[in-house]
Design a protein around this motif. Structure first.
Motif, PDB file in Angstrom:
ATOM      1  N   LEU A  61      22.371  41.478  40.084  1.00  0.00           N
ATOM      2  CA  LEU A  61      23.685  42.108  40.272  1.00  0.00           C
ATOM      3  C   LEU A  61      24.803  41.070  40.270  1.00  0.00           C
ATOM      4  CD1 LEU A  61      22.904  44.829  42.960  1.00  0.00           C
ATOM      5  CD2 LEU A  61      23.382  45.163  40.524  1.00  0.00           C
ATOM      6  N   SER A  62      24.557  39.938  40.890  1.00  0.00           N
ATOM      7  CA  SER A  62      25.545  38.865  40.881  1.00  0.00           C
ATOM      8  C   SER A  62      25.782  38.358  39.456  1.00  0.00           C
ATOM      9  CB  SER A  62      25.083  37.718  41.775  1.00  0.00           C
ATOM     10  OG  SER A  62      25.982  36.645  41.703  1.00  0.00           O
ATOM     11  N   TYR A  63      24.710  38.209  38.714  1.00  0.00           N
ATOM     12  CA  TYR A  63      24.812  37.782  37.315  1.00  0.00           C
ATOM     13  C   TYR A  63      25.666  38.772  36.521  1.00  0.00           C
ATOM     14  CZ  TYR A  63      23.351  36.757  32.524  1.00  0.00           C
ATOM     15  OH  TYR A  63      23.352  36.462  31.192  1.00  0.00           O
ATOM     16  N   LEU A  64      25.352  40.056  36.682  1.00  0.00           N
ATOM     17  CA  LEU A  64      26.088  41.085  35.941  1.00  0.00           C
ATOM     18  C   LEU A  64      27.550  41.170  36.371  1.00  0.00           C
ATOM     19  CD1 LEU A  64      23.417  43.917  35.754  1.00  0.00           C
ATOM     20  CD2 LEU A  64      24.138  42.368  33.929  1.00  0.00           C
ATOM     21  N   GLU A  65      27.819  40.840  37.635  1.00  0.00           N
ATOM     22  CA  GLU A  65      29.203  40.852  38.119  1.00  0.00           C
ATOM     23  C   GLU A  65      30.030  39.760  37.446  1.00  0.00           C
ATOM     24  OE1 GLU A  65      31.661  40.409  42.317  1.00  0.00           O
ATOM     25  OE2 GLU A  65      29.568  39.771  42.221  1.00  0.00           O
ATOM     26  N   TRP A  66      29.445  38.584  37.259  1.00  0.00           N
ATOM     27  CA  TRP A  66      30.193  37.448  36.733  1.00  0.00           C
ATOM     28  C   TRP A  66      30.204  37.372  35.212  1.00  0.00           C
ATOM     29  CZ3 TRP A  66      33.528  34.444  39.201  1.00  0.00           C
ATOM     30  CH2 TRP A  66      33.524  34.504  40.587  1.00  0.00           C
ATOM     31  N   GLU A  67      29.282  38.044  34.547  1.00  0.00           N
ATOM     32  CA  GLU A  67      29.209  37.964  33.089  1.00  0.00           C
ATOM     33  C   GLU A  67      30.510  38.402  32.401  1.00  0.00           C
ATOM     34  OE1 GLU A  67      26.206  39.024  29.446  1.00  0.00           O
ATOM     35  OE2 GLU A  67      26.221  40.354  31.176  1.00  0.00           O
ATOM     36  N   PRO A  68      31.148  39.508  32.796  1.00  0.00           N
ATOM     37  CA  PRO A  68      32.404  39.882  32.141  1.00  0.00           C
ATOM     38  C   PRO A  68      33.512  38.827  32.306  1.00  0.00           C
ATOM     39  CG  PRO A  68      31.552  41.727  33.389  1.00  0.00           C
ATOM     40  CD  PRO A  68      30.715  40.542  33.745  1.00  0.00           C
ATOM     41  N   LEU A  69      33.558  38.174  33.457  1.00  0.00           N
ATOM     42  CA  LEU A  69      34.556  37.125  33.663  1.00  0.00           C
ATOM     43  C   LEU A  69      34.339  35.962  32.710  1.00  0.00           C
ATOM     44  CD1 LEU A  69      35.608  38.271  36.552  1.00  0.00           C
ATOM     45  CD2 LEU A  69      35.897  35.833  36.941  1.00  0.00           C
ATOM     46  N   ARG A 121      40.829  23.392  26.494  1.00  0.00           N
ATOM     47  CA  ARG A 121      39.955  22.458  27.203  1.00  0.00           C
ATOM     48  C   ARG A 121      39.639  22.973  28.616  1.00  0.00           C
ATOM     49  NH1 ARG A 121      42.110  18.564  25.126  1.00  0.00           N
ATOM     50  NH2 ARG A 121      43.935  18.387  26.461  1.00  0.00           N
ATOM     51  N   LYS A 122      40.668  23.426  29.331  1.00  0.00           N
ATOM     52  CA  LYS A 122      40.462  23.929  30.694  1.00  0.00           C
ATOM     53  C   LYS A 122      39.585  25.179  30.711  1.00  0.00           C
ATOM     54  CE  LYS A 122      44.724  22.119  32.706  1.00  0.00           C
ATOM     55  NZ  LYS A 122      46.068  22.458  33.201  1.00  0.00           N
ATOM     56  N   LEU A 123      39.839  26.095  29.776  1.00  0.00           N
ATOM     57  CA  LEU A 123      39.031  27.311  29.716  1.00  0.00           C
ATOM     58  C   LEU A 123      37.591  26.999  29.320  1.00  0.00           C
ATOM     59  CD1 LEU A 123      41.571  29.790  28.119  1.00  0.00           C
ATOM     60  CD2 LEU A 123      40.496  30.008  30.357  1.00  0.00           C
ATOM     61  N   ALA A 126      35.844  25.542  32.435  1.00  0.00           N
ATOM     62  CA  ALA A 126      35.562  26.591  33.426  1.00  0.00           C
ATOM     63  C   ALA A 126      34.437  27.507  32.938  1.00  0.00           C
ATOM     64  CB  ALA A 126      36.825  27.408  33.704  1.00  0.00           C
ATOM     65  N   ALA A 127      34.485  27.881  31.659  1.00  0.00           N
ATOM     66  CA  ALA A 127      33.451  28.761  31.113  1.00  0.00           C
ATOM     67  C   ALA A 127      32.099  28.052  31.088  1.00  0.00           C
ATOM     68  CB  ALA A 127      33.834  29.235  29.718  1.00  0.00           C
ATOM     69  N   ALA A 134      25.416  30.884  35.540  1.00  0.00           N
ATOM     70  CA  ALA A 134      24.813  32.131  35.052  1.00  0.00           C
ATOM     71  C   ALA A 134      23.396  31.884  34.543  1.00  0.00           C
ATOM     72  CB  ALA A 134      25.675  32.744  33.948  1.00  0.00           C
ATOM     73  N   GLY A 135      23.177  30.755  33.900  1.00  0.00           N
ATOM     74  CA  GLY A 135      21.834  30.412  33.433  1.00  0.00           C
ATOM     75  C   GLY A 135      20.855  30.261  34.582  1.00  0.00           C
TER      76      GLY A 135
END
Length: 170
Positions: A61-69, A121-123, A126-127, A134-135
């Protein structure tokens, strides 16, 4: 190619939602059908299976929450990268200043390119950081699920192992 990529992403997303549902379904089913006996190994294995299913589900659930971001950051990065390419093309055509809508004024093209490249570069940083996390979450999700299955199989299959081998292992 783009349609194939979109189809692959859609299928992967559907699989992830199915997998989360499977994890919580197996957790609920294992709790509802539990039968404890005098074997402490099977009892501990059963409880460990429940805990591992719960870990797997909540990490998923945590993974799925952060994936869209993460996808949103990557989309913004791609948009800024495209703007960098467009600004560089304009520079080659001899344009030296550009009107920037966000500031409402004129900006030199070199400054604009520099600002956009800094944003890219910043994005990207962060990504990349979030992709790394996420991995790790995905691996935790997967392996805790596998370990939960093994634990439940040991707990539930203990009696069958006794019958197969002819003596009490667990």
């Amino acid at each position: 190619m783009i349609k194939q990529l979109e189809a692959a992403e859609r299928l992967q997303s559907q699989f992830r939602y199915y997998f989360v549902a499977l994890v919580f379904t197996l957790l609920a089913a294992s709790i509802q059908t539990a039968k404890f006996d005098s074997s402490s190994v099977r009892t501990i294995s059963e409880l460990a299976g429940w805990a591992l299913f719960a870990v797997s589900g909540f990490v998923a659930l945590s993974y799925l929450e952060w994936e869209p971001l993460i996808r949103e950051q990557l989309a913004h990065r791609d948009s800024f990268s495209q703007q960098v390419d467009e600004a560089k093309a304009a520079k080659l055509r001899g344009v030296s200043e550009i009107h920037v809508l966000s500031s409402g004024g004129m900006q030199s093209l070199d400054d604009r390119i520099s600002n956009l490249e800094d944003s890219v570069r910043k994005l990207s940083d962060a990504a990349d950081k979030r992709l790394g996390v996420a991995g790790v979450k995905y691996e935790m999700w997967r392996w805790s699920f596998v370990l939960a299955l093994v634990a439940i199989l040991i707990a539930r299959g203990g009696a069958a192992l006794v019958g197969v081998f002819g003596y009490q292992l667990l």
